[in-house]
Write a protein that holds these residues in place. Structure first.
Motif, PDB file in Angstrom:
ATOM      1  N   ARG D 261       0.809  -1.218   0.000  1.00 37.64           N
ATOM      2  CA  ARG D 261       0.000   0.000   0.000  1.00 37.64           C
ATOM      3  C   ARG D 261       0.842   1.268   0.000  1.00 37.64           C
ATOM      4  O   ARG D 261       0.619   2.194  -0.783  1.00 37.64           O
ATOM      5  CB  ARG D 261      -0.925   0.012   1.218  1.00 37.64           C
ATOM      6  CG  ARG D 261      -1.724   1.296   1.385  1.00 37.64           C
ATOM      7  CD  ARG D 261      -2.751   1.189   2.521  1.00 37.64           C
ATOM      8  NE  ARG D 261      -2.282   0.281   3.555  1.00 37.64           N
ATOM      9  CZ  ARG D 261      -3.092  -0.423   4.332  1.00 37.64           C
ATOM     10  NH1 ARG D 261      -4.395  -0.315   4.216  1.00 37.64           N
ATOM     11  NH2 ARG D 261      -2.601  -1.237   5.228  1.00 37.64           N
TER      12      ARG D 261
ATOM     13  N   ALA E 282      -9.251  -4.348   0.338  1.00 39.67           N
ATOM     14  CA  ALA E 282      -8.653  -5.650   0.018  1.00 39.67           C
ATOM     15  C   ALA E 282      -7.706  -6.102   1.127  1.00 39.67           C
ATOM     16  O   ALA E 282      -7.685  -7.288   1.497  1.00 39.67           O
ATOM     17  CB  ALA E 282      -7.905  -5.573  -1.310  1.00 39.67           C
ATOM     18  N   LEU E 283      -6.947  -5.157   1.698  1.00 40.10           N
ATOM     19  CA  LEU E 283      -5.962  -5.531   2.733  1.00 40.10           C
ATOM     20  C   LEU E 283      -6.626  -5.884   4.049  1.00 40.10           C
ATOM     21  O   LEU E 283      -6.074  -6.644   4.853  1.00 40.10           O
ATOM     22  CB  LEU E 283      -4.944  -4.397   2.911  1.00 40.10           C
ATOM     23  CG  LEU E 283      -3.924  -4.292   1.777  1.00 40.10           C
ATOM     24  CD1 LEU E 283      -3.202  -2.951   1.799  1.00 40.10           C
ATOM     25  CD2 LEU E 283      -2.906  -5.437   1.852  1.00 40.10           C
ATOM     26  N   GLU E 284      -7.817  -5.342   4.278  1.00 42.65           N
ATOM     27  CA  GLU E 284      -8.599  -5.670   5.469  1.00 42.65           C
ATOM     28  C   GLU E 284      -8.832  -7.171   5.601  1.00 42.65           C
ATOM     29  O   GLU E 284      -8.961  -7.702   6.691  1.00 42.65           O
ATOM     30  CB  GLU E 284      -9.961  -5.001   5.301  1.00 42.65           C
ATOM     31  CG  GLU E 284     -10.519  -4.314   6.512  1.00 42.65           C
ATOM     32  CD  GLU E 284     -11.795  -3.602   6.077  1.00 42.65           C
ATOM     33  OE1 GLU E 284     -11.730  -2.371   5.843  1.00 42.65           O
ATOM     34  OE2 GLU E 284     -12.820  -4.292   5.916  1.00 42.65           O
ATOM     35  N   ASN E 285      -8.921  -7.826   4.442  1.00 35.96           N
ATOM     36  CA  ASN E 285      -9.273  -9.246   4.439  1.00 35.96           C
ATOM     37  C   ASN E 285      -8.092 -10.197   4.522  1.00 35.96           C
ATOM     38  O   ASN E 285      -8.279 -11.402   4.423  1.00 35.96           O
ATOM     39  CB  ASN E 285     -10.073  -9.573   3.169  1.00 35.96           C
ATOM     40  CG  ASN E 285     -11.391  -8.842   3.159  1.00 35.96           C
ATOM     41  OD1 ASN E 285     -12.056  -8.744   4.184  1.00 35.96           O
ATOM     42  ND2 ASN E 285     -11.758  -8.301   2.010  1.00 35.96           N
ATOM     43  N   VAL E 286      -6.868  -9.668   4.627  1.00 34.40           N
ATOM     44  CA  VAL E 286      -5.734 -10.591   4.707  1.00 34.40           C
ATOM     45  C   VAL E 286      -4.924 -10.316   5.971  1.00 34.40           C
ATOM     46  O   VAL E 286      -5.002  -9.230   6.560  1.00 34.40           O
ATOM     47  CB  VAL E 286      -4.800 -10.488   3.470  1.00 34.40           C
ATOM     48  CG1 VAL E 286      -5.571 -10.804   2.191  1.00 34.40           C
ATOM     49  CG2 VAL E 286      -4.155  -9.124   3.385  1.00 34.40           C
ATOM     50  N   GLU E 290       0.598 -11.994   4.184  1.00 33.11           N
ATOM     51  CA  GLU E 290      -0.172 -12.562   3.082  1.00 33.11           C
ATOM     52  C   GLU E 290      -0.358 -11.545   1.946  1.00 33.11           C
ATOM     53  O   GLU E 290      -0.243 -10.341   2.157  1.00 33.11           O
ATOM     54  CB  GLU E 290      -1.565 -12.977   3.557  1.00 33.11           C
ATOM     55  CG  GLU E 290      -1.571 -14.161   4.480  1.00 33.11           C
ATOM     56  CD  GLU E 290      -2.992 -14.499   4.947  1.00 33.11           C
ATOM     57  OE1 GLU E 290      -3.128 -15.458   5.719  1.00 33.11           O
ATOM     58  OE2 GLU E 290      -3.949 -13.788   4.563  1.00 33.11           O
ATOM     59  N   THR E 292      -3.109 -10.106  -0.986  1.00 30.30           N
ATOM     60  CA  THR E 292      -4.537 -10.052  -1.316  1.00 30.30           C
ATOM     61  C   THR E 292      -4.762 -10.858  -2.596  1.00 30.30           C
ATOM     62  O   THR E 292      -3.821 -11.262  -3.258  1.00 30.30           O
ATOM     63  CB  THR E 292      -4.987  -8.606  -1.613  1.00 30.30           C
ATOM     64  OG1 THR E 292      -4.310  -8.159  -2.801  1.00 30.30           O
ATOM     65  CG2 THR E 292      -4.656  -7.676  -0.477  1.00 30.30           C
ATOM     66  N   GLU E 293      -6.033 -11.060  -2.947  1.00 27.90           N
ATOM     67  CA  GLU E 293      -6.311 -11.624  -4.269  1.00 27.90           C
ATOM     68  C   GLU E 293      -5.919 -10.563  -5.298  1.00 27.90           C
ATOM     69  O   GLU E 293      -5.666  -9.405  -4.958  1.00 27.90           O
ATOM     70  CB  GLU E 293      -7.795 -11.980  -4.398  1.00 27.90           C
ATOM     71  CG  GLU E 293      -8.704 -10.806  -4.103  1.00 27.90           C
ATOM     72  CD  GLU E 293     -10.183 -11.149  -4.241  1.00 27.90           C
ATOM     73  OE1 GLU E 293     -10.512 -12.307  -4.566  1.00 27.90           O
ATOM     74  OE2 GLU E 293     -11.011 -10.241  -4.032  1.00 27.90           O
ATOM     75  N   ALA E 302      -1.572  -8.304  -6.950  1.00 29.16           N
ATOM     76  CA  ALA E 302      -1.914  -8.800  -5.615  1.00 29.16           C
ATOM     77  C   ALA E 302      -1.019  -8.033  -4.649  1.00 29.16           C
ATOM     78  O   ALA E 302       0.196  -7.974  -4.853  1.00 29.16           O
ATOM     79  CB  ALA E 302      -1.663 -10.293  -5.521  1.00 29.16           C
ATOM     80  N   LYS E 305       0.728  -7.506   2.591  1.00 30.64           N
ATOM     81  CA  LYS E 305       0.603  -6.829   3.885  1.00 30.64           C
ATOM     82  C   LYS E 305       1.837  -7.208   4.703  1.00 30.64           C
ATOM     83  O   LYS E 305       1.970  -8.369   5.111  1.00 30.64           O
ATOM     84  CB  LYS E 305      -0.663  -7.318   4.582  1.00 30.64           C
ATOM     85  CG  LYS E 305      -1.008  -6.579   5.854  1.00 30.64           C
ATOM     86  CD  LYS E 305      -2.319  -7.096   6.426  1.00 30.64           C
ATOM     87  CE  LYS E 305      -3.203  -5.950   6.876  1.00 30.64           C
ATOM     88  NZ  LYS E 305      -4.597  -6.370   7.092  1.00 30.64           N
TER      89      LYS E 305
END
Lengths: 317, 317, 317, 317, 317, 317
Positions: D261, E282-286, E290, E292-293, E302, E305
């Motif tokens: 990011r 997107a980063l919230e979910n990993v 890891e 992201t998709e 992708a 993080k």
């Protein structure tokens, strides 16, 4: 096949377009068939096939099927109850099962002959005539492409004749155009497809077609024909240039771009006729207010049929 | 011309490469000449010229000049004191004034002949032989290109022979390669340049060269030669494919990309030899620690000559 | 696995390359395994697995399986009748189940050592030697890529050694080449792959590999090694430049394009060897007269194996 | 020089930015000088120069000139009446003649120091601190680029400090951002320019700069500094990634695109600050209702200054 | 749906997002439903449906379902035991089942109103005000896009308000910016989406949206509103230019690129806010460590993080 | 000017197309004039000009000149002996000095009126009529472009009328075409040029033209006219779509590509007519066997005029 609905019974002759073997999870062999008549295609499965079945039911074989149209994973499928190969006595022929040009073959022949006669430059006329004689049969049988546009029997001749009509109008609007050259270019530009494509039933590319492509093959053939007719002079080179450059750009298969006025025009006429053919066929299948499916050869665009088309047609009755 | 400095006197024969007319602001006519000998070029002005001068001093004419090298706008120029056309009795010829392949013509001929004999496939060998016979003279005279690489007398043959040497090594390293096919492709790939280019002195493109290009012309000619020799079979098509695809990509002039192993290899060998020729000639002119001028045909890059090259060469003595 | 046919029984050791968990529609857990031996891969399902099974049957585990080869949805599948993990006493090792370079490891080591000794520039030689010592093991274990070319055990060394053979020939053909620099570049150019890739069994990208890539990592490492060896001078910078630019273009991962002769050559040699490896492996699997499957890393082209290859090979016996 | 008009007399010190030799058509040597003070540049010719003149009047030499501003081919030129090199006793220095950052050096230093102190992650802070110490002098002297944006003394520090201000605001607006990482990336991203560029007076590329570029050089240097500080862990890799990817795309010099990011954000902040600098400087020179000259680094666009800007400014007084 | 695990029972209201008909191989009709609540989506099958079922269970219908979460082909699916449409008495509404902006609607309204009041140029302010009045409702209901970024209820207003916050900071950092123009551009730039998109539940493109696109529609509407308010002058044209050019490039839908400073800035601010929204979601979910998709609208990258993010957050507590 | 040779005397009226000030090296001011009559342009220098001269001899001023045609740096130049501005009593007007459409204005008007009357759809007809009324004057005065094609007085109307002739033929060849829509699109597609370009004498881009472009301006104006005429319905949107998409691709200025059959056709007709205009005008200036100069708007190609064109023309006499 266009008019069959789910649940309809089918007992008729139909052509096998493709046949491929498979094995079920319990090990029994089956065939996946793509069947077609003049109006469309349908899939079918033939279960528990024998070795003989595999040899009988192959591409380009006409068969008589008795069955039912069902739905499978959202697509129509023909459930086969019984099947047999067509016999000579059935008096059916492949030509009856493939899509055809909307214009009759005889008409296409007449219009082409007329255009050849309009060519006044004697060198160009003799070359063109040699080709129409040589490909007398295939020119009126072959499609213009494996898919996308004019991909039906006599499609090649249909494409040429439509382009000639366009060329005739342009010659009147822009009198600077060399009519003889443009006509000759239109008639010959895609004849290389006859060697590039395998034929009209299951149209694939020949090895020669893949390794050379219809454009270089046709450039060569024009040179060969001119030599045989003992024709020399710039007409031969310029005519070869028209064929060579008719895709318009290196990226599209023309190593040399159009560098002669009529070459540029040939490219544009080809574009218009191919696009109108694709568009008209796609729009035929949708109602006003709808979009067509995405057309790959039109940059993947989906086209819209305006609502007000309808009313205009009514008014014109 | 390479060794002349500002202030040096000049009295020697030299070739007119280009001549163009001009008019001074006070209306008197003059000629701008580009003169060349084997080592380089220089500009010159011929003032107050008569009609006869204009007819005498044209491209490809050898002249005797007495003059001086001066500086004009940061460039060397030859100030002409007197000039006359060369006579038969002067016993000078154009070939003496143009750059030549670093390898002798006889050596090139021998190496090429040897390679032809190594081709075991009889069809390929006969086709290749027909071409080396047909272009016996031009093959050893023409440059390989109008500019960029091997742009000197016998450049075409030099390029072919260098590529053959590379091909020979690759065949040993990768035994899967079809040597016959690769050799045939190397020898024929650029022969179309003989019809595409005007010649070796002032190399320009012919009309035919511009409208068709050397690749489609050579594809046609292979077909023609094979017909004359009554050779049929896939060898002809695949050899045409090698020539057709040797630029590697549609954007670079090959409507079909390489689809046969030896076609891909032909493209790569061509690339290596052309690039090494350009690089070596450009780096020859700079000292260690310097960059060459930008090389247009190398994506406009300027290449660096490392400092440590020098020492290594010394050590190796 | 290459020689197994549908219906064949299987009782042998095999390596689990990948294992992933699933649940059937009625809720019972199962494993999808990708199994491989030296010659190829096959899928298998393990039904009704326990927690222990899930822990036992994981990637990089060798197992003994007794089962049968069946067809499922047009692909071969191994139906497992019984399965157990290999024991130490079974004396099998991972290396036995993965594809290997066609050239023996010892030969590769010898050829590499020889090349290092040929480097006369003492700075370059010391740097290269430091790397071959440092990566003594991995250099002869790693593949050269995760897929596409030289993607097998010792693939990295195989690629380097093939390129060195090519480089040796080029140095003879073009004596201007700085052999020391080219050899050093060839040997080091892809060593960064050892940090970029996870290993030889299930080759994936490391986090560091994804965030930096093998090229910048190797540029850094050359700088680091040179510092440790207290080597200074342009050799270090130019060698870093060779590694940095060896992909040829910014779009292909080289932020600086080749600006030194040997850098351009390194790029071209890399291209040739990678392409020949891909082509030869793909063409091995098809018969004369057939096309290979589309090769993604070769611009998605399908390559043709000419019919006349065969006969030539026969003749040459 | 900005305020001098045609016809104005000039007697002042000025810096020679570039000097190149020429020869008139009658053979006498002269120098073409590009002269500059803090506000702009002007050309001048020095006629009939001696060998000593050529050695005296070189790039980066301050001179005292007495002359007159004239017009030559539509451009201003300084006609030199007398010239002499500056002496130590003249107490002039190069820094007085080159454009400078609009923000004072001391302010830049303070703001940078403050930002470094805000970095809480101790590893990142130590690395950054090592660099600000190491490049203490050059960081506040160098331009940020050879041309286009922040191309003036202290331009590099000015660019970094502007970007830090932007980063500070973004961290407040999007609290998910890792402030430490972003700050560290901003401060280090362009430090490689110090080795890539020759300096602030006549800014050219070093050999090392051309062969490697500032991005790979800085990636290497971060690795080196981290090793020296014995810092390990993902912070080093991710910080290298930020520098490596900050040009955003392979085509623009980042072989790996931003995959973190803060890397994406660093790229965007860099873009905004560089573009605002270019735009503001270009728009400063035009009146409302006019277009700027074409800005090469802004895709060759000419920007418009709206008419209503003016009135708003008036209102705001 | 986010918190449901395989095996969990479900009895709750949920919204049908999409419903499509199918037929099983034995001919019985079924519905495939995509169901959603505020937190996510799940698929479901409804077997043996009647004609009434097909009419009842359609897109945008809220239903009460009693069922169980199962696994099917590696994805969660809701097995329906019983289903009925929601009644008025159930007091549920569509808005309860769709994702919403993280910032409350009232807050968004306040912040937007405040920004409008800050616009000092009276012409710009009146135009902007006319639009916020006209689209009072939809502006705070619509998403900013059909997918990719801010694709949730009030997403359009959320995007505008975030961009205004960014604009406010930039105006302070770069005082040359015309704040009024930038604010007006930010507020209006995407309002055309209200006519381009169908709404917030199942967001598709309108016919008008497909044929014209939100940018040309909004350019037209600004002209229309200005005419109605009898506002003339360059403010109108320049504001239209900002909207027209805010995609930055012709290829991205702006036939004219930004040619005014604030237009360039609008494009950059839009980019930053859209990208931060995509990245953060997107980063919230990993988890740290890891990727992201792949994010299609971020050039299919992708994102990673970093591991050290976590610790920093802890430290900052 | 086309027929003047070097040495010819000139005493006639002529139009100043551009005038720019310069200063000689000795400081005296002069004007560089570009002069034109209906057939072409010539450069001239006016030496030692006074302030009054500078104010008198400006763009769009007709002058009487007595002078001589000379050669300067390979180009013709008019040497001015005396010059004076034209007086009212001279009865010359600008229109006499600019190139004009080969078709008379009256004919163009008739043909356009006829086409408008052929539009049967009443909504489309009313919109088109409103525009032909509104731009009654400019439509028959403006060029179709600043350069490249139809860049002469009445060029816009000439382009439209030629395209209508083409459209008429296409409607007959492909009866599926909606004639009304196509005609309306042809007539309106370029009317935005009237606001985009400054006029017919020295055609430049207006500020509005640069910031918005003729396509978005015309889309807006169609919306505005339809509102004023209180016309609603899809005809308006689709007509706007035709104008919006008529450049064919985003990269060429159409943010939406053609998605309606007639839109695609409009694009193709526009292409043909523009290209034929460029080609015919360029080929007019060369002899058979020659190439034209490179045509920038035709991808920089030089076109060839075949040798055999000539003979055909003779035969046709």
């Amino acid at each position: 096949m266009k008019d069959y609905q789910t649940g309809d019974l089918f007992h008729n002759f139909i052509l096998i377009k493709e046949a491929s073997k498979g094995t079920t999870s319990n090990g029994s062999p089956f065939l996946t068939l793509i069947l077609r008549d003049r109006t469309g295609e349908i899939d079918a499965k033939l279960w528990d096939v024998t070795k003989e079945d595999e040899e009988l039911f192959v591409a380009e074989q006409i068969v008589w099927i008795q069955g039912e149209v069902i739905q499978f994973r959202g697509k129509s499928q023909l459930k086969i109850n019984s099947i047999r190969p067509a016999q000579v006595t059935d008096q059916v022929q492949i030509a009856d099962f493939i899509e055809r040009s909307p214009v009759e073959r005889e008409t296409l022949q007449e219009m082409l002959t007329e255009a050849v006669h309009e060519i006044e430059n004697i060198k160009l006329q003799r070359i063109v005539q040699a080709f129409t004689t040589k490909y007398d049969h295939d020119l009126f049988t072959y499609p213009a492409a494996a898919k996308n546009h004019h991909n039906y029997a006599s499609g090649l001749a249909h494409h040429v004749v439509s382009m000639l009509a366009l060329a005739r109008q342009l010659v009147m609007l822009y009198p600077e155009i060399n009519k003889d050259l443009l006509y000759a270019g239109v008639i010959l530009h895609d004849l290389g497809k006859i060697r590039e494509l395998s034929g009209v039933v299951t149209t694939t590319y020949t090895v020669e077609g893949k390794l050379l492509g219809h454009i270089p093959m046709m450039v060569e053939e024009i040179g060969h024909v001119a030599r045989e007719l003992q024709i020399e002079g710039e007409e031969v080179t310029v005519l070869q240039h028209l064929v060579l450059s008719h895709h318009g750009k290196a990226e599209w298969g023309s190593p040399t771009p159009p560098l002669v006025r009529e070459a540029e025009l040939l490219h544009l006429i080809d574009l218009i006729d191919a696009k109108m053919n694709m568009l008209n066929r796609a729009l035929e299948n949708v109602n006003p207010g709808e979009f067509t499916e995405r057309l790959f050869a039109m940059d993947n665009r989906a086209f819209y049929k305006p609502l007000f088309e309808k009313e205009i047609i009514k008014e014109s009755v």
